[in-house]
Design a protein around this motif. Sequence first.
Motif, PDB file in Angstrom:
ATOM      1  N   LEU A 423       0.818  -1.202   0.000  1.00  0.00           N
ATOM      2  CA  LEU A 423       0.000   0.000   0.000  1.00  0.00           C
ATOM      3  C   LEU A 423       0.857   1.259   0.000  1.00  0.00           C
ATOM      4  O   LEU A 423       0.563   2.232  -0.712  1.00  0.00           O
ATOM      5  N   ARG A 424       1.990   1.239   0.741  1.00  0.00           N
ATOM      6  CA  ARG A 424       2.876   2.417   0.787  1.00  0.00           C
ATOM      7  C   ARG A 424       3.485   2.661  -0.589  1.00  0.00           C
ATOM      8  O   ARG A 424       3.568   3.793  -1.063  1.00  0.00           O
ATOM      9  N   SER A 425       3.935   1.563  -1.247  1.00  0.00           N
ATOM     10  CA  SER A 425       4.538   1.704  -2.580  1.00  0.00           C
ATOM     11  C   SER A 425       3.517   2.241  -3.571  1.00  0.00           C
ATOM     12  O   SER A 425       3.804   3.140  -4.382  1.00  0.00           O
ATOM     13  N   ALA A 426       2.287   1.728  -3.534  1.00  0.00           N
ATOM     14  CA  ALA A 426       1.243   2.199  -4.454  1.00  0.00           C
ATOM     15  C   ALA A 426       0.907   3.655  -4.201  1.00  0.00           C
ATOM     16  O   ALA A 426       0.684   4.436  -5.132  1.00  0.00           O
ATOM     17  N   PHE A 427       0.865   4.065  -2.966  1.00  0.00           N
ATOM     18  CA  PHE A 427       0.516   5.461  -2.638  1.00  0.00           C
ATOM     19  C   PHE A 427       1.597   6.409  -3.160  1.00  0.00           C
ATOM     20  O   PHE A 427       1.298   7.461  -3.734  1.00  0.00           O
ATOM     21  N   ILE A 428       2.908   5.994  -2.989  1.00  0.00           N
ATOM     22  CA  ILE A 428       4.005   6.856  -3.480  1.00  0.00           C
ATOM     23  C   ILE A 428       3.919   6.954  -4.990  1.00  0.00           C
ATOM     24  O   ILE A 428       4.116   8.024  -5.583  1.00  0.00           O
ATOM     25  N   ARG A 429       3.604   5.835  -5.672  1.00  0.00           N
ATOM     26  CA  ARG A 429       3.518   5.855  -7.131  1.00  0.00           C
ATOM     27  C   ARG A 429       2.386   6.767  -7.606  1.00  0.00           C
ATOM     28  O   ARG A 429       2.519   7.532  -8.553  1.00  0.00           O
TER      29      ARG A 429
END
Length: 524
Positions: A423-429
């Motif tokens: 979820l953190r990676s998707a939010f940064i993207r």
Amino acid sequence: MAKRPAKSPAPEGDDPAPPIAAGPNVPELSVSELANALKRTVEDRFGHVRVRGEITNYRGPHSSGHVYFSLKDQNARLDAVIWKMTFLRLRVKPQEGLEVVATGKISTFPGKSSYQIVIETLEPAGAGALMALLDERRKRLAAEGLFDAERKKLLPFLPLVVGVVTSPTGAVIRDILHRLLDRFPRRVLVWPVRVQGETCAAEVAAAIDGFNALPPGGPIPRPDVLIVARGGGSLEDLFGFNEEIVVRAAAASAIPLVSAIGHETDTTLIDFVADLRAPTPTGAAEKCVPVRAELVEHTATLARRLAGAERRLLDANRRQLASLQRMLPAGAQLLLAPAQRADRAGERLRGNLRRALDGRRLALSRVSHVLARHSPQAELARASERLKGLQARLRQGLAARLALSRREAEGAQRRLDHAEQRLRSAFIRIIDERQARLERLDQLRETLGYEQVLARGFALVRDETGALLRQAADIAPGQRLDVQFSDGHIAAQAESGGTSPAPAPTARPKRGKDKGGGDQGSLF
């Protein structure tokens, strides 16, 4: 009228003298003077006259209240007039085709150069004409339904108050009072009226209306029955009771009305509309109240008949009761059968009670044996053993469930950590993508904004209110302006106004030919 003097014959061979050759000594008269002189001559010569003739051209009272018509016979016609106040006092009103005898004064009417009779009194010409008048009036009122039998009301059997409409000084009221006193004394209210003459009809109609206007329970008691009475007389004397105003007042009376006009052979129009006609005033009193002595005797007879009927009824009931007593059995015999049924019911009740008691005792002994085998101490011990076994099983189950839950919690924690990283990676993207899109839109905005146009050497002109001026025609001489450049604003003032000449058309650059040339490229 005085005859005019005959003219002397003119001499033979001479022309007749003209009318103005009467001589200068004849005085000149105006038309009004001559008409007034003729009026005085006619009135002085004839004075009061009585004229008999047939009424013609009668159209009713004029809007002024006066009446105009003519009297005629076989050979002549005479204009007639009745003044308003005289017409209101007339007992006989004029009718078309009625033969009358008119009394009045002969006068002239200068406005028409005619003579006329000013009528003061009017009466039918003989009994035949009067009867014809009454017959015509009777038929007309009958056609309206005033004489229908359905409209007539019943007289009360014993009225409390009797209203009498008659002359207070004649023998009629004394006969009525004397007859009421002999038969059944009642309270009498007398409304005094004239029973003949010009005002007779109006007074009788007002009396009938006045009695009907009395409120029930008021200070003056309202009569229960009315008597309109008069003694005998000629047809002319009784004519007031044939007037239409009297007939209509009697028809509209809510109180039952008895007419007693004249003798038994006399008939007036009020007799047709009255609820009851009496041959004489004395007969009217007899029809209004019963004979008190006869009522007392009749009441005594009814009382004797009632007492005899009561005695006969009591004797019949007494005989019927004795017959019923003989048919009924003695009281003791009536109680024998119920007493026997009660004894048998008591015996059955005692047997049923014994059987029920024995059944209850047997059931109680069986329950006692079962209770002895299952004592409370033994049952409590067995229950304690079962409870201990259940506690041990519960401890084992809880320990196994606790170990399983610990392993499941560790696996769930590992899955949660992995999901958090994703979820953190998707939010940064997503944030990076939105930032890049925002920068592209900002570049597009700067490219399309008017600031870039101003940087190329253009300017915006506004008035002192800040409104944009698009054409030179919108600028007035001396108007204060605000000019905006790419690097700031300056204030200016227009020296002249008006429409500027249209600029010469410039060649538009061709699209798509020079892709690399020019200061401004494509925006897209």
